[in-house]
Write a protein that holds these residues in place. Structure first.
Motif, PDB file in Angstrom:
ATOM      1  N   ASN A 125     -11.994  53.941  24.581  1.00 20.22           N
ATOM      2  CA  ASN A 125     -12.151  54.990  25.598  1.00 20.22           C
ATOM      3  C   ASN A 125     -10.851  55.702  25.959  1.00 20.22           C
ATOM      4  O   ASN A 125     -10.880  56.677  26.710  1.00 20.22           O
ATOM      5  N   ALA A 126      -9.723  55.221  25.457  1.00 20.25           N
ATOM      6  CA  ALA A 126      -8.430  55.730  25.918  1.00 20.25           C
ATOM      7  C   ALA A 126      -8.269  57.221  25.652  1.00 20.25           C
ATOM      8  O   ALA A 126      -7.966  58.002  26.555  1.00 20.25           O
ATOM      9  N   ARG A 127      -8.471  57.656  24.422  1.00 20.72           N
ATOM     10  CA  ARG A 127      -8.260  59.074  24.095  1.00 20.72           C
ATOM     11  C   ARG A 127      -9.302  59.973  24.746  1.00 20.72           C
ATOM     12  O   ARG A 127      -8.995  61.084  25.167  1.00 20.72           O
ATOM     13  N   ALA A 128     -10.535  59.464  24.848  1.00 16.25           N
ATOM     14  CA  ALA A 128     -11.586  60.258  25.483  1.00 16.25           C
ATOM     15  C   ALA A 128     -11.208  60.588  26.928  1.00 16.25           C
ATOM     16  O   ALA A 128     -11.573  61.635  27.456  1.00 16.25           O
ATOM     17  N   PHE A 129     -10.453  59.696  27.574  1.00 15.83           N
ATOM     18  CA  PHE A 129      -9.992  59.939  28.945  1.00 15.83           C
ATOM     19  C   PHE A 129      -8.622  60.611  28.980  1.00 15.83           C
ATOM     20  O   PHE A 129      -8.023  60.756  30.045  1.00 15.83           O
ATOM     21  N   GLY A 130      -8.096  60.984  27.815  1.00 14.70           N
ATOM     22  CA  GLY A 130      -6.837  61.726  27.764  1.00 14.70           C
ATOM     23  C   GLY A 130      -5.576  60.885  27.883  1.00 14.70           C
ATOM     24  O   GLY A 130      -4.504  61.410  28.184  1.00 14.70           O
TER      25      GLY A 130
END
Ligand SMILES: *Cc1c(COP(=O)(O)O)cnc(C)c1O
Length: 431
Positions: A125-130
């Motif tokens: 989920n890290a990149r999806a949350f920027g």
């Protein structure tokens, strides 16, 4: 997208206030101040999370992606989990059980603890949350898992640990190139500081602002146990507890499997294991309360040394509601537990596994677990990370000259039937 790789729609919500939060890096409800949970559309899951789809998936945790919070567009490819479930005949015989299994996350890929599972789901989920930088507060294993997996994903890492962590866990973090900050304090101090940092910087802390997603990764231990038993549930689970998340999530996994008809309904009892030197949850269970009294940890089981566990109240309630129990064991018993599991089954676990094994032994001795009940003891980490705790239990023998006679003397010595030692000169003269 084929149904085998589809995910069930999910969102964050608070059980206490009923408020929904969509999907965002947030762990606490702003109305009830209790931890947020991931909630799935379980009716939609009926056609997605099926035995057929799971069995068609890869031999790792992603076979269960249908009920994991994986954002659209993230294609997981790290083969985490699906660790062996071992029938522990020898250990069972020693402890008085003839139906004992060990779930062996001492060999979880890539960093040899169950924390690889939670980190894999959180970092999905890290990149999806920027987030470009991720981190954690850790008692050791989490640090290793975040450092390794962030390296592979190309994310920057900043990891905070208590200063007195085992050297192997420090090295196992630094080797991946992560920034490591040793904090002069215990885990609870470290964790509070991480909350402040997460608020100040736009960083994703897997067990702080990403915690609801992180903890869903623990469900895969439960899914695997059920699938590896031939889509059946055990009678008892004995699980180590630090923050109290893993034991809850194994229960959540079983409940989902029952709800969706993947296993037959069964009443499973949950047993929690802690070290006496940090036993806030087992004390609550013994006192028949959900109220956790924080402790200052003092135990060799550092990976379980959380004095104020976030999920403690829930863990205590779940143990008591299922008719289970919690026990805690001394450092001496922890070391014996490590040796017992190694000698009986050839599995080398860390101190947390020593806790679980010693507690399993005690529960059987107390009659709380009966010999014929199918019992799974959850081993969560690898012994090579905590060798400093057992070094003094073994003496490394003297070096033996490369001759048959010397070898035989030495073996007799080891086996305790040594003949009177020959004079040194006579041996030397024999050459
Ligand atoms: C973190 C950890 C646990 C406990 O996990 P919680 O979900 O915090 O209760 C158990 N064993 C090992 C080896 C761990 O590192």
């Amino acid at each position: 997208m084929s149904s085998a790789s589809a995910c069930t729609p999910y969102e964050l919500y608070s059980k206490e206030s009923g408020k929904s939060y969509g999907n965002q890096p947030l762990s606490i409800c702003d109305e009830s101040f209790t931890p947020l949970e991931v909630r799935y559309d379980l009716e939609a899951a009926r056609s997605i999370f099926t035995r057929k789809n799971i069995e068609a998936g890869p031999a790792n945790i992603w076979r269960y992606r249908g009920l994991l919070p994986i954002p659209e567009g993230f294609e997981p490819d790290l083969p985490v989990g699906f660790t062996p479930l071992v029938k522990a005949k020898n250990l069972g015989r020693r402890l008085g059980s003839n139906n004992l299994y060990v779930k062996n996350d001492a060999v979880c890929f890539p960093t040899l603890s169950f924390k690889d599972r939670v980190v894999a789901v959180a970092l999905a989920n890290a990149r999806a949350f920027g987030f470009e930088t991720v981190g954690c507060s850790s008692t050791g294993n989490l640090a290793n898992a975040v450092a390794a997996q962030s390296a592979r994903l190309g994310l920057k890492a900043c990891i905070l640990v208590p200063a007195d962590l085992e050297p192997a866990k420090i090295l196992n973090t630094l080797v991946y190139g992560a920034r490591l900050v040793r904090i002069d304090g215990n885990y609870d101090h470290v964790n509070r500081l991480c909350s402040l940092i997460a608020d100040q910087y736009n960083w994703g802390f897997v067990n702080v602002n990403l915690r609801p997603y992180y903890s869903e990764g623990s469900k895969t231990v439960g899914y695997e146990i059920a699938e590896q038993l031939g889509w059946k549930l055990p009678d008892n689970v004995v699980c180590p507890m630090a923050g109290g998340s893993l034991i809850r999530k194994i229960k959540k996994a079983f409940d989902e499997l029952i709800y969706l008809g993947l296993v037959e309904a069964k009443h499973v009892r949950f047993f929690g294991a802690q070290a006496t030197g940090c036993s806030p949850i087992s004390q609550a269970v013994k006192g028949n309360t959900d109220v956790i009294t924080p402790q200052k940890p003092d135990t060799i089981a550092r990976s379980l040394a959380i004095g104020n566990p976030a999920d403690g109240p829930y863990a205590s309630r779940l143990i008591r509601e299922t008719g289970g129990w919690a026990e805690d064991v001394s450092d001496v018993e922890i070391v014996s537990g490590i040796q017992e599991l190694a000698e009986a089954e050839g599995i080398f676990t860390e101190t947390a596994g020593g806790v679980t094994t010693a507690v399993t032994a005690r529960l059987i001795a107390q009659g709380r677990i009966s010999p014929d009940e199918l019992t799974v003891s959850v081993i969560t980490g690898n012994g090579l990370k905590t060798t400093d705790c057992i070094n003094d239990r073994f003496t490394v023998g003297r070096a033996v000259r490369p001759r048959l006679a010397d070898f035989e003397d030495y073996i007799n010595e080891l086996d305790g039937n040594s003949a009177p030692a020959e004079p040194e000169l006579a041996i030397a003269g024999g050459n």
